[in-house]
Design a protein around this motif. Structure first.
Motif, PDB file in Angstrom:
ATOM      1  N   LEU A  86      20.500   5.631   5.934  1.00 17.32           N
ATOM      2  CA  LEU A  86      19.785   6.662   6.676  1.00 17.32           C
ATOM      3  C   LEU A  86      19.454   7.853   5.785  1.00 17.32           C
ATOM      4  CD1 LEU A  86      21.736   6.556  10.064  1.00 17.32           C
ATOM      5  CD2 LEU A  86      19.438   5.690   9.582  1.00 17.32           C
ATOM      6  N   ARG A  87      20.389   8.160   4.849  1.00 18.55           N
ATOM      7  CA  ARG A  87      20.085   9.243   3.912  1.00 18.55           C
ATOM      8  C   ARG A  87      18.989   8.828   2.933  1.00 18.55           C
ATOM      9  NH1 ARG A  87      25.574   9.307   3.164  1.00 18.55           N
ATOM     10  NH2 ARG A  87      25.302   8.612   1.023  1.00 18.55           N
ATOM     11  N   GLN A  88      18.905   7.522   2.642  1.00 23.83           N
ATOM     12  CA  GLN A  88      17.979   7.043   1.616  1.00 23.83           C
ATOM     13  C   GLN A  88      16.887   6.153   2.206  1.00 23.83           C
ATOM     14  OE1 GLN A  88      20.277   5.082  -1.413  1.00 23.83           O
ATOM     15  NE2 GLN A  88      21.624   6.822  -1.724  1.00 23.83           N
ATOM     16  N   LYS A  89      16.604   6.308   3.497  1.00 24.72           N
ATOM     17  CA  LYS A  89      15.631   5.413   4.120  1.00 24.72           C
ATOM     18  C   LYS A  89      14.261   5.535   3.476  1.00 24.72           C
ATOM     19  CE  LYS A  89      14.915   8.653   7.983  1.00 24.72           C
ATOM     20  NZ  LYS A  89      15.976   9.587   7.622  1.00 24.72           N
ATOM     21  N   HIS A  90      13.927   6.731   2.989  1.00 26.34           N
ATOM     22  CA  HIS A  90      12.634   6.883   2.315  1.00 26.34           C
ATOM     23  C   HIS A  90      12.577   6.039   1.040  1.00 26.34           C
ATOM     24  CE1 HIS A  90      15.423   9.858   0.700  1.00 26.34           C
ATOM     25  NE2 HIS A  90      14.728   9.876  -0.420  1.00 26.34           N
ATOM     26  N   ARG A  91      13.746   5.861   0.387  1.00 26.14           N
ATOM     27  CA  ARG A  91      13.770   5.012  -0.807  1.00 26.14           C
ATOM     28  C   ARG A  91      13.474   3.559  -0.434  1.00 26.14           C
ATOM     29  NH1 ARG A  91      19.088   6.907  -4.342  1.00 26.14           N
ATOM     30  NH2 ARG A  91      18.499   9.103  -4.598  1.00 26.14           N
ATOM     31  N   SER A  92      14.108   3.084   0.639  1.00 25.96           N
ATOM     32  CA  SER A  92      13.876   1.707   1.057  1.00 25.96           C
ATOM     33  C   SER A  92      12.438   1.495   1.488  1.00 25.96           C
ATOM     34  CB  SER A  92      14.831   1.342   2.206  1.00 25.96           C
ATOM     35  OG  SER A  92      16.165   1.335   1.762  1.00 25.96           O
ATOM     36  N   ILE A  93      11.874   2.476   2.171  1.00 20.98           N
ATOM     37  CA  ILE A  93      10.481   2.343   2.620  1.00 20.98           C
ATOM     38  C   ILE A  93       9.540   2.301   1.420  1.00 20.98           C
ATOM     39  CG2 ILE A  93       8.621   3.512   3.855  1.00 20.98           C
ATOM     40  CD1 ILE A  93      10.753   4.562   5.798  1.00 20.98           C
ATOM     41  N   VAL A  94       9.755   3.223   0.472  1.00 16.85           N
ATOM     42  CA  VAL A  94       8.882   3.254  -0.711  1.00 16.85           C
ATOM     43  C   VAL A  94       9.036   1.970  -1.516  1.00 16.85           C
ATOM     44  CG1 VAL A  94       8.509   4.398  -2.928  1.00 16.85           C
ATOM     45  CG2 VAL A  94       8.815   5.761  -0.860  1.00 16.85           C
ATOM     46  N   PHE A  95      10.281   1.568  -1.778  1.00 11.75           N
ATOM     47  CA  PHE A  95      10.471   0.352  -2.566  1.00 11.75           C
ATOM     48  C   PHE A  95       9.958  -0.873  -1.820  1.00 11.75           C
ATOM     49  CE2 PHE A  95      13.075  -3.336  -3.806  1.00 11.75           C
ATOM     50  CZ  PHE A  95      12.725  -3.414  -5.140  1.00 11.75           C
ATOM     51  N   GLY A  96      10.158  -0.930  -0.507  1.00 15.73           N
ATOM     52  CA  GLY A  96       9.659  -2.065   0.261  1.00 15.73           C
ATOM     53  C   GLY A  96       8.149  -2.194   0.170  1.00 15.73           C
ATOM     54  N   LEU A  97       7.437  -1.082   0.293  1.00 15.12           N
ATOM     55  CA  LEU A  97       5.974  -1.127   0.189  1.00 15.12           C
ATOM     56  C   LEU A  97       5.530  -1.536  -1.211  1.00 15.12           C
ATOM     57  CD1 LEU A  97       5.067   2.091   2.219  1.00 15.12           C
ATOM     58  CD2 LEU A  97       4.793  -0.281   2.945  1.00 15.12           C
ATOM     59  N   LEU A  98       6.193  -0.988  -2.230  1.00 18.00           N
ATOM     60  CA  LEU A  98       5.829  -1.342  -3.605  1.00 18.00           C
ATOM     61  C   LEU A  98       6.202  -2.789  -3.913  1.00 18.00           C
ATOM     62  CD1 LEU A  98       6.983   1.877  -5.516  1.00 18.00           C
ATOM     63  CD2 LEU A  98       4.649   1.238  -4.900  1.00 18.00           C
ATOM     64  N   SER A  99       7.401  -3.200  -3.482  1.00 22.59           N
ATOM     65  CA  SER A  99       7.880  -4.547  -3.783  1.00 22.59           C
ATOM     66  C   SER A  99       7.038  -5.615  -3.097  1.00 22.59           C
ATOM     67  CB  SER A  99       9.352  -4.675  -3.354  1.00 22.59           C
ATOM     68  OG  SER A  99       9.874  -5.936  -3.672  1.00 22.59           O
ATOM     69  N   PHE A 100       6.472  -5.294  -1.965  1.00 20.43           N
ATOM     70  CA  PHE A 100       5.571  -6.239  -1.300  1.00 20.43           C
ATOM     71  C   PHE A 100       4.142  -6.096  -1.826  1.00 20.43           C
ATOM     72  CE2 PHE A 100       2.646  -7.590   2.017  1.00 20.43           C
ATOM     73  CZ  PHE A 100       3.168  -8.814   2.388  1.00 20.43           C
ATOM     74  N   GLY A 101       3.737  -4.854  -2.056  1.00 24.51           N
ATOM     75  CA  GLY A 101       2.331  -4.604  -2.406  1.00 24.51           C
ATOM     76  C   GLY A 101       1.925  -5.105  -3.779  1.00 24.51           C
ATOM     77  N   PHE A 102       2.739  -4.882  -4.808  1.00 24.03           N
ATOM     78  CA  PHE A 102       2.356  -5.290  -6.164  1.00 24.03           C
ATOM     79  C   PHE A 102       2.254  -6.817  -6.308  1.00 24.03           C
ATOM     80  CE2 PHE A 102       3.887  -1.007  -7.724  1.00 24.03           C
ATOM     81  CZ  PHE A 102       2.619  -0.578  -8.084  1.00 24.03           C
ATOM     82  N   PRO A 103       3.289  -7.584  -5.916  1.00 23.43           N
ATOM     83  CA  PRO A 103       3.130  -9.045  -6.010  1.00 23.43           C
ATOM     84  C   PRO A 103       1.997  -9.567  -5.126  1.00 23.43           C
ATOM     85  CG  PRO A 103       5.440  -8.463  -5.759  1.00 23.43           C
ATOM     86  CD  PRO A 103       4.658  -7.229  -5.489  1.00 23.43           C
ATOM     87  N   PHE A 104       1.816  -8.962  -3.967  1.00 15.37           N
ATOM     88  CA  PHE A 104       0.733  -9.391  -3.070  1.00 15.37           C
ATOM     89  C   PHE A 104      -0.623  -9.193  -3.737  1.00 15.37           C
ATOM     90  CE2 PHE A 104      -2.442  -8.695   0.195  1.00 15.37           C
ATOM     91  CZ  PHE A 104      -2.184  -9.717   1.107  1.00 15.37           C
ATOM     92  N   ALA A 105      -0.828  -8.009  -4.298  1.00 18.44           N
ATOM     93  CA  ALA A 105      -2.123  -7.720  -4.935  1.00 18.44           C
ATOM     94  C   ALA A 105      -2.335  -8.602  -6.169  1.00 18.44           C
ATOM     95  CB  ALA A 105      -2.185  -6.241  -5.314  1.00 18.44           C
TER      96      ALA A 105
END
Length: 834
Positions: A86-105
């Motif tokens: 909960l303290r680092q949820k922004h980290r998980s959100i950012v990494f999740g978007l990047l981790s999905f977005g780069f391989p997808f693209a």
């Protein structure tokens, strides 16, 4: 003959062979410095259809493999540090978007530009490579770094990447079936929303009801958890989601119900690591086809291309995320290793694209199988290497030869309450500590000493078994002594205990000072943190940890250690932490709490007045709360007579709650109710600036008002609004420093030196939260810029003067103010500065 016997089709023989692989493969892999997880996968491949042909991936193996995958994802959600997430949820959100977005693209660009894929196939391939399976999570668990910031970031991102991948899959399926209309998406969205509400709202309440209604039934508890896990997974598929999403959500929903340090969590992880998860790894190995890998270059080239896309995309996402959040190189490599592995979920989506949607060909399916093998091997190796380095560096940084090791002494006397006391000790036990628990029974010396020792050994056996169930060693102790408290203190000294966890039945007797003879003697003679526990149920069933912190507690030398114990319990129990303290003490207390690890979100509730703390707890606390009180030994700076009665009052006001009173460890140079040693003998005592005799008042507020009106009569000195504010601050906290003597204190900007006002009441005030009718009210006012330590020393000096009944007798016998003033100066005493 050989062809008829193999592959093995007999269910029992198949199960036997899989168990042999689970046992032998990790041991062989360790000889080659490979992770045991990778060895299990290779073992499955070696006995599979493309190698020795001893075993095939039949329906039984597929079922057990699916169960293992769901269990793996469930454990990842269950062991996730929600407070850190909960303290680092922004980290998980950012990494999740990047981790999905780069391989997808990358996958979309490469597959459409160079591999000749159509857009729908390229989109589906991108969603496959954008997700990941936490196949290496058991490694970080074993190494003790599951709560590292990088691990929490990746585990939290799993929900987002899997959700995006499944959303893309749902869209492609609807596109292929011709049902990609707006209405179809609305129905899907509503179904998913209702499903999430049912799981995240309903499962915690169902679990809380079950664990409270059927406590201490380990077999039923495990069966309940498994039933909920697979039931929620089935509902996920009915809602149009993947079963692994349901498994992860189940882990999150039960996260705060199952303490991370308890026996139940140990059983869940043990069963998964020993049986379910290895079955999943063997099933992944059986998918590997060596004939395809070695039979053609095109499949290998495609697999290498997919691996390159995966590695570049995931590592780039990890690099940007760890760089943005200032994590180290090891965290970058660890997060890369955790997010690279692909497993059965990847193959499942690939087969959907091949069998149902006809977007992929057989060459891509075989390349994905090779990708699964290579990604699992590479990811597991990277996680093992970097996780071990992080664990070793944390150990090196934590070493301190002067720090007393954590040794928890657990005196036991009642077999019925022993398991719950062990639960408290396990919640206090640090994960990195290799020290055992020390359950102790003191047998009274006498004629029946042999029988008492035998009874003690039986009780210690149960405590040792309870600790062992949580994978925590225990070193049982037995002492024979005429005085039980003396026997406990002797054990404290012998093992150099850092804290004591001891039970209390909650009974309050007017003949006892606080708890009873044994406990009171233990508090008087010991110098370590003592937790006195009145436990009505397992502490794992708590909904919140509610802590009452008296004024001046932050000044105690042992307060940081007490705060650490409190935060460890809240962290290990995974419960919200709520702290109640007077408004004037919140800022300094919060400064100490924020400095102490582990870092947890804390809700602060300010008390308008400390004397009403019991009433506030009775209103705010529920039967499911674990209520803690930061108490103090007699002579400590925050001690006052009323504090000794608080444990009994709280126990009576909250009979259904678990209650623990924590007594911080004193130090030899700790502030006490004596004058500090560094002060000079000639330092003046706080001067009695005014004395009122024979005052009639119905409350402390009236007595304080009479003193203020008499000593500060002019509104020019203190305007009416500020006078009322000062009065509220004075009566907001009272110190009972002697029988019938109450001390009020505050700061005032118009003063240049401390001012002591004395009010002798006739008759006394009844019902003022004191043992006896209040006969003397002291008001100590200090300048706003007066050093805090000197103000506290003045409080200590006054408490010392009134610790003897003779002082009160002299004040009550005084017939003139001058006689009362003389009582403060008649006996030479080293005093604080004025």
């Amino acid at each position: 003959m050989f062809a008829e016997l193999f592959p093995i089709r007999h269910p029992l023989a198949s199960f036997w062979l899989v168990m042999v692989i689970i046992c032998v493969a990790p041991l062989v892999a360790s000889r080659f410095r490979l992770p045991g997880l990778a060895g299990t996968i290779l073992g499955g491949a070696l006995v599979g259809p493309s190698a020795l042909r001893l075993l095939e991936r039949n329906a039984t193996i597929e079922l057990l493999g699916s169960v293992g995958l769901l269990y793996l994802i469930f454990v990842a959600g269950l062991t996730l540090d929600l407070n850190q997430f909960l303290r680092q949820k922004h980290r998980s959100i950012v990494f999740g978007l990047l981790s999905f977005g780069f391989p997808f693209a990358l996958a979309y660009w490469v597959s459409t530009s160079y591999l000749g894929f159509e857009a729908p196939a390229a989109i589906l391939l991108g969603s496959i490579l954008g997700t990941h399976t936490l196949i290496a999570f058991p490694i970080v668990q074993r190494l003790g770094v599951a709560r590292d910031a990088a691990v929490v970031m990746v585990v939290g991102a799993t929900l987002l990447t899997d959700g995006l991948g499944l959303l893309v899959l749902a869209g492609v399926v609807r596109w292929a079936s011709g049902s990609a209309g707006v209405f179809s998406w609305i129905v899907f969205g509503v179904t998913v929303a209702l499903y999430l509400l049912a799981v995240l709202w309903g499962v915690p309440r169902l679990g809380r009801w079950f664990f409270r209604t059927f406590p201490n039934r380990p077999h039923a508890e495990l069966a309940f958890v498994l039933a909920v896990l697979f039931g929620v997974a089935v509902l996920a598929e009915l809602a149009g989601l993947a079963a692994i999403v349901g498994a992860f959500l189940t882990g999150l929903a039960m996260n705060r119900l199952i303490p991370s340090s308890g026996p139940f969590m140990n059983r869940i992880v043990f069963i998964g690591d020993s049986l379910f998860i290895p079955f999943f790894l063997v099933s992944v190995g059986l998918l590997i086809d060596f004939r395809v890998i070695l039979g053609g270059v095109s499949v290998l080239l495609l697999a290498v291309v997919l691996l390159a896309i995966l590695a570049v995309g995931k590592s780039l996402a990890a690099l940007l995320a760890t760089g943005a959040f200032r994590l180290g190189l090891r965290q970058f490599l660890l997060s890369t290793g955790l997010s690279v592995p692909q497993a059965a979920a990847t193959l499942a989506v690939t087969l959907i694209g091949y069998d149902q949607l006809h977007l992929f060909d057989e060459r891509l399916v075989n390349a994905v199988v090779v990708l699964i093998l290579l990604s699992c091997l590479a990811g597991s190796w990277l996680v093992e290497k970097q996780g071990r380095a992080i664990a070793e560096s944390a150990t090196d940084m934590g070493g301190d030869s002067t720090h007393r090791p954590q040794r928890i002494l657990l005196p036991l006397s009642n077999p019925q309450t022993a398991p719950n006391l062990v639960g408290v000790a396990l919640a206090l036990h640090e994960e990195a500590s290799e020290e055992p628990l020390y359950p102790l029974v003191v047998a009274p010396a006498g004629r029946n000493v042999d029988e008492e020792v035998a009874r003690a050994e039986a009780m210690l056996l149960h405590a040792t078994q309870a600790a062992a169930a949580a994978a925590v060693p225990a070193s049982p102790l037995t002492r024979v002594d005429l005085n039980v408290a003396e026997g406990i203190c002797r054990a404290i000294a012998e093992i150099r205990a850092s804290s004591v966890v001891i039970g209390w039945n909650g009974d309050v007797s007017a003949r006892e000072r606080i708890f009873g003879r044994v406990l009171d003697q233990l508090l008087d003679r010991s110098t370590v943190l003592v937790l006195v526990c009145r436990l009505e149920k397992e502490i794992a069933s708590a909904e919140r940890v509610v802590v009452a912190v008296p004024p001046l507690s932050h000044r105690l030398p042992g307060f940081p250690g007490t705060v650490r114990a409190i935060k460890l319990m809240a962290d290990r129990l995974r419960k919200p932490l709520v702290i109640l303290t007077p408004a004037r003490d919140r800022e300094p207390a919060q400064a100490v709490v924020d400095r102490v690890s582990p870092k947890l979100p804390v809700r602060w509730d300010e008390l308008p007045s400390w004397p009403g703390v019991v009433e506030t707890l009775a209103k705010q606390a529920t039967t499911g709360d674990l209520v803690l009180l930061v108490a103090a030994r007699q002579g400590a700076l925050s001690w006052y007579r009323g504090l000794d009665r608080l444990p009994g009052r709280i126990a009576q006001a909250l009979p259904q709650c678990n209650f623990v009173a924590l007594y911080p460890a004193p130090e030899s140079d700790s502030p006490s109710m004596t004058a500090p040693a560094h002060q000079e003998e000639s330092a003046p005592a706080p001067r009695a600036a005014g004395v009122l005799l024979g005052v009639q008042a119905a409350s402390l507020e009236q007595a304080a008002r009479a003193l203020l009106d008499w000593s500060l009569p002019s509104n020019n000195v203190l305007p009416a609004d500020r006078r009322q504010e000062l009065l509220e601050r004075l009566v907001g906290f009272q110190l009972e420093i002697g029988p019938g003597v109450v001390l009020l204190h505050a700061s005032l900007s118009t003063l240049s030196e401390p001012k002591l006002l004395v009010c002798v009441l006739e008759p006394g005030i009844e019902g003022a939260d004191a043992d006896e009718p209040v006969r003397v009210v002291l008001v100590l006012l200090s300048p706003t810029d007066f050093p805090a330590q000197r103000h506290l020393s003045n409080l200590a000096w006054l408490a010392q003067r009134f610790s003897q009944p003779a002082m009160l007798e002299r004040l009550l016998a005084a017939t003139a103010p001058e006689e009362a003033v003389a009582a403060f100066t008649s006996t030479p005493t080293s005093a604080p500065t004025g």
